[in-house]
Design a protein around this motif. Structure first.
Motif, PDB file in Angstrom:
ATOM      1  N   ALA A   1      55.933  67.966 -14.907  1.00 49.78           N
ATOM      2  CA  ALA A   1      55.539  67.999 -16.511  1.00 49.78           C
ATOM      3  C   ALA A   1      56.626  67.194 -17.310  1.00 49.78           C
ATOM      4  N   ASP A   2      57.753  67.314 -16.918  1.00 48.57           N
ATOM      5  CA  ASP A   2      58.961  66.481 -17.520  1.00 48.57           C
ATOM      6  C   ASP A   2      59.010  64.993 -17.350  1.00 48.57           C
ATOM      7  N   GLY A   3      58.202  64.393 -16.563  1.00 44.53           N
ATOM      8  CA  GLY A   3      58.244  63.037 -16.172  1.00 44.53           C
ATOM      9  C   GLY A   3      59.172  62.580 -15.141  1.00 44.53           C
ATOM     10  N   TYR A   4      59.726  63.620 -14.474  1.00 42.02           N
ATOM     11  CA  TYR A   4      60.722  63.396 -13.125  1.00 42.02           C
ATOM     12  C   TYR A   4      59.931  63.173 -12.032  1.00 42.02           C
ATOM     13  N   GLU A   5      60.417  62.627 -11.026  1.00 43.80           N
ATOM     14  CA  GLU A   5      59.809  62.609  -9.549  1.00 43.80           C
ATOM     15  C   GLU A   5      59.816  63.971  -9.142  1.00 43.80           C
ATOM     16  N   ASP A   6      58.795  64.577  -8.653  1.00 45.34           N
ATOM     17  CA  ASP A   6      58.791  66.063  -7.958  1.00 45.34           C
ATOM     18  C   ASP A   6      58.919  65.714  -6.496  1.00 45.34           C
ATOM     19  N   TRP A   7      59.895  65.665  -5.801  1.00 48.01           N
ATOM     20  CA  TRP A   7      60.205  65.570  -4.523  1.00 48.01           C
ATOM     21  C   TRP A   7      59.723  66.835  -3.627  1.00 48.01           C
ATOM     22  N   ALA A   8      59.754  67.719  -4.276  1.00 47.52           N
ATOM     23  CA  ALA A   8      59.052  69.068  -3.465  1.00 47.52           C
ATOM     24  C   ALA A   8      57.651  68.832  -2.959  1.00 47.52           C
ATOM     25  N   LYS A   9      57.105  68.034  -3.667  1.00 47.31           N
ATOM     26  CA  LYS A   9      55.471  68.023  -3.253  1.00 47.31           C
ATOM     27  C   LYS A   9      55.244  66.595  -2.461  1.00 47.31           C
ATOM     28  N   VAL A  10      56.485  65.882  -2.038  1.00 46.17           N
ATOM     29  CA  VAL A  10      56.232  64.794  -1.460  1.00 46.17           C
ATOM     30  C   VAL A  10      56.494  64.953   0.093  1.00 46.17           C
ATOM     31  N   PRO A  11      55.389  64.681   1.063  1.00 46.13           N
ATOM     32  CA  PRO A  11      55.529  64.845   2.466  1.00 46.13           C
ATOM     33  C   PRO A  11      56.545  64.105   2.958  1.00 46.13           C
ATOM     34  N   LEU A  12      57.245  64.372   4.187  1.00 44.71           N
ATOM     35  CA  LEU A  12      58.322  64.103   4.915  1.00 44.71           C
ATOM     36  C   LEU A  12      57.815  62.618   5.223  1.00 44.71           C
ATOM     37  N   TRP A  13      56.710  62.234   5.578  1.00 45.18           N
ATOM     38  CA  TRP A  13      56.421  61.090   6.197  1.00 45.18           C
ATOM     39  C   TRP A  13      56.669  59.827   5.246  1.00 45.18           C
ATOM     40  N   VAL A  14      56.728  60.156   3.897  1.00 43.35           N
ATOM     41  CA  VAL A  14      56.918  59.156   2.900  1.00 43.35           C
ATOM     42  C   VAL A  14      58.103  58.487   3.171  1.00 43.35           C
ATOM     43  N   ASP A  15      59.338  59.071   3.433  1.00 41.53           N
ATOM     44  CA  ASP A  15      60.571  58.566   3.657  1.00 41.53           C
ATOM     45  C   ASP A  15      60.625  57.434   4.472  1.00 41.53           C
ATOM     46  N   PRO A  16      60.238  57.765   5.672  1.00 42.97           N
ATOM     47  CA  PRO A  16      60.343  56.399   6.566  1.00 42.97           C
ATOM     48  C   PRO A  16      59.051  55.506   6.465  1.00 42.97           C
ATOM     49  N   ALA A  17      58.133  55.863   6.044  1.00 37.82           N
ATOM     50  CA  ALA A  17      57.059  55.004   5.646  1.00 37.82           C
ATOM     51  C   ALA A  17      57.234  54.054   4.444  1.00 37.82           C
ATOM     52  N   GLN A  18      58.080  54.288   3.497  1.00 40.15           N
ATOM     53  CA  GLN A  18      58.616  53.689   2.578  1.00 40.15           C
ATOM     54  C   GLN A  18      59.227  52.500   2.971  1.00 40.15           C
ATOM     55  N   VAL A  19      60.179  53.110   3.811  1.00 37.18           N
ATOM     56  CA  VAL A  19      61.276  52.157   4.354  1.00 37.18           C
ATOM     57  C   VAL A  19      60.531  51.049   5.438  1.00 37.18           C
ATOM     58  N   LEU A  20      59.602  51.503   6.245  1.00 36.67           N
ATOM     59  CA  LEU A  20      58.987  50.788   7.298  1.00 36.67           C
ATOM     60  C   LEU A  20      58.219  49.358   6.510  1.00 36.67           C
ATOM     61  N   ILE A  21      57.433  49.998   5.414  1.00 37.76           N
ATOM     62  CA  ILE A  21      56.742  48.891   4.703  1.00 37.76           C
ATOM     63  C   ILE A  21      57.324  47.891   4.119  1.00 37.76           C
ATOM     64  N   ALA A  22      58.537  48.444   3.321  1.00 39.34           N
ATOM     65  CA  ALA A  22      59.448  47.588   2.654  1.00 39.34           C
ATOM     66  C   ALA A  22      60.155  46.538   3.833  1.00 39.34           C
ATOM     67  N   LEU A  23      60.618  46.916   5.055  1.00 40.64           N
ATOM     68  CA  LEU A  23      61.322  46.089   6.132  1.00 40.64           C
ATOM     69  C   LEU A  23      60.310  45.266   6.623  1.00 40.64           C
ATOM     70  N   GLY A  24      59.149  45.806   6.566  1.00 42.39           N
ATOM     71  CA  GLY A  24      58.052  44.914   7.209  1.00 42.39           C
ATOM     72  C   GLY A  24      57.632  43.634   6.452  1.00 42.39           C
ATOM     73  N   LEU A  25      57.782  43.777   5.243  1.00 40.12           N
ATOM     74  CA  LEU A  25      57.592  42.656   4.230  1.00 40.12           C
ATOM     75  C   LEU A  25      58.861  41.714   4.323  1.00 40.12           C
ATOM     76  N   VAL A  26      60.284  42.471   4.354  1.00 39.56           N
ATOM     77  CA  VAL A  26      61.195  41.542   4.367  1.00 39.56           C
ATOM     78  C   VAL A  26      61.238  40.782   5.698  1.00 39.56           C
ATOM     79  N   PHE A  27      60.790  41.461   6.758  1.00 37.72           N
ATOM     80  CA  PHE A  27      60.574  40.644   8.036  1.00 37.72           C
ATOM     81  C   PHE A  27      59.739  39.565   7.895  1.00 37.72           C
ATOM     82  N   VAL A  28      58.830  39.717   7.460  1.00 31.69           N
ATOM     83  CA  VAL A  28      57.677  38.574   7.480  1.00 31.69           C
ATOM     84  C   VAL A  28      58.176  37.330   6.751  1.00 31.69           C
ATOM     85  N   VAL A  29      58.694  37.839   5.376  1.00 29.20           N
ATOM     86  CA  VAL A  29      59.106  36.797   4.431  1.00 29.20           C
ATOM     87  C   VAL A  29      60.439  36.063   5.173  1.00 29.20           C
TER      88      VAL A  29
END
Length: 335
Positions: A156-184
């Motif tokens: 409600a205050d406009g800040y990221e609510d990490w308590a509602k974020v599933p654990l898979w988000v962390d490695p998935a974020q890194v995997l997508i970002a590094l995948g794009l880095v790898f392709v480029v």
């Protein structure tokens, strides 16, 4: 087929990519085997090429100063742009931030392509590689911001609510970002091969392997709060993925796929070292230190046989790290 620069080098430029006369002899050896050259003619050719490398392939003082000025000017422009963006970063909005990063990546990529098409020498190759490698990094950061906007809700205050974020988000974020880095990075290395481009390519490949293992562990593991310790149900996946990826990389190196052979060799061995060191998640510290020492001895054995100094670095580094860990274990036991 060598996986590297698309430049069409001259004879002396080819010599600049050879580390010594041994590399030249290995490259020209097929000409002896098919009868084009005799052994004595091969020695004469290699001696001539090595002798002319310093005179014909040498870099002039004017060229060095010109290249240094280009890098300095680029650093000043990049720093000024970064300072301007930092002052307005909070005002850019949720989608404006990754948009700026993508725009900067496009600018670097276009600049690299222009230099690649107009400057067909070592200076152009290095500058092109630097610009394209920078573009790959910016693309990765932009992907991180986009996935954060998509997957991380705001409270409600406009800040990221990490308590509602599933654990898979962390490695998935890194995997997508590094995948794009790898392709480029693949395209960057194809257009202008350099040690920097190869380091970005190899580093992102190893990180992708380890992030994939982490993502699998999170998906099959128990659902626990983020602030609690999470023990991976299959910790050996990190070892397996990192080890397999490094083995494939070393196989590609043995097939002369990469132009920067020493850098490629070091990256492959570094991946093996990280894979062995990751065994601490699956086994006791005592076992890991033993494996490091054994791997170091194997590395020294390869060095004695091949005289390739990356094996020496790997061997001594593994033995030293294993000995340090072993010493720390005994110290903690005494206390």
């Amino acid at each position: 087929m060598t996986f590297g620069s698309a430049y069409q080098p001259s004879e002396c430029h080819i010599v600049n990519h050879m580390s010594n006369s041994t590399d030249l002899k290995l490259t020209l050896q097929p000409l002896v085997q098919d009868g084009t050259l005799t052994a004595s003619q091969l020695d004469a050719v290699v001696g001539r090429l090595v002798a002319t490398e310093g005179t014909q392939g040498g870099r002039t003082l004017k060229g060095l100063i010109s290249e240094a000025i280009m890098y300095l000017g680029g650093a000043v422009i990049f720093g000024s742009g970064a300072l301007l963006i930092q002052q307005t970063w909070n005002d850019l909005g949720r989608w404006g931030r990754p948009g700026v990063l993508v725009a900067a990546a496009v600018v670097l990529w276009v600049a690299g392509i222009i230099i690649h098409s107009r400057k067909h020498d070592d200076e152009g190759r290095r500058l092109t590689s630097t610009l394209l490698s920078g573009a790959s990094g910016l693309v990765g950061f932009a992907a991180m911001f986009v996935t954060r906007e998509l997957w991380i809700p705001l409270n409600a205050d406009g800040y990221e609510d990490w308590a509602k974020v599933p654990l898979w988000v962390d490695p998935a974020q890194v995997l997508i970002a590094l995948g794009l880095v790898f392709v480029v990075a693949i395209f960057a290395y194809r257009l202008a091969s350099s040690a920097l481009a190869l380091a970005v390519l190899g580093g992102s490949a190893l990180a992708i392997a380890m992030s994939s293992a982490q993502l699998i562990n999170v998906l099959i593991g128990p659902d626990v709060p983020r602030n609690q310790f999470f023990e991976a149900p299959l910790p050996w996946l990190t070892v397996a993925f990192a080890g397999a990826g490094s083995a494939v990389w070393l196989w590609l190196w043995s097939k002369n796929v990469f132009q920067q052979k020493v850098i490629a060799h070091l990256l492959g061995l570094l991946g093996m070292f990280i894979a062995i060191n990751s065994m601490r998640e699956s086994y006791s510290e005592d076992s890991v230190s033993t494996w490091l020492v054994l791997a170091g001895l194997v590395g020294l054995g390869f060095y004695v046989r091949s005289h390739l100094w990356p094996y020496l670095v790997f061997g001594l580094g593994s033995i030293l790290m294993g000995g340090i860990q072993r010493s720390e274990e005994h110290t903690s036991e005494l206390q």
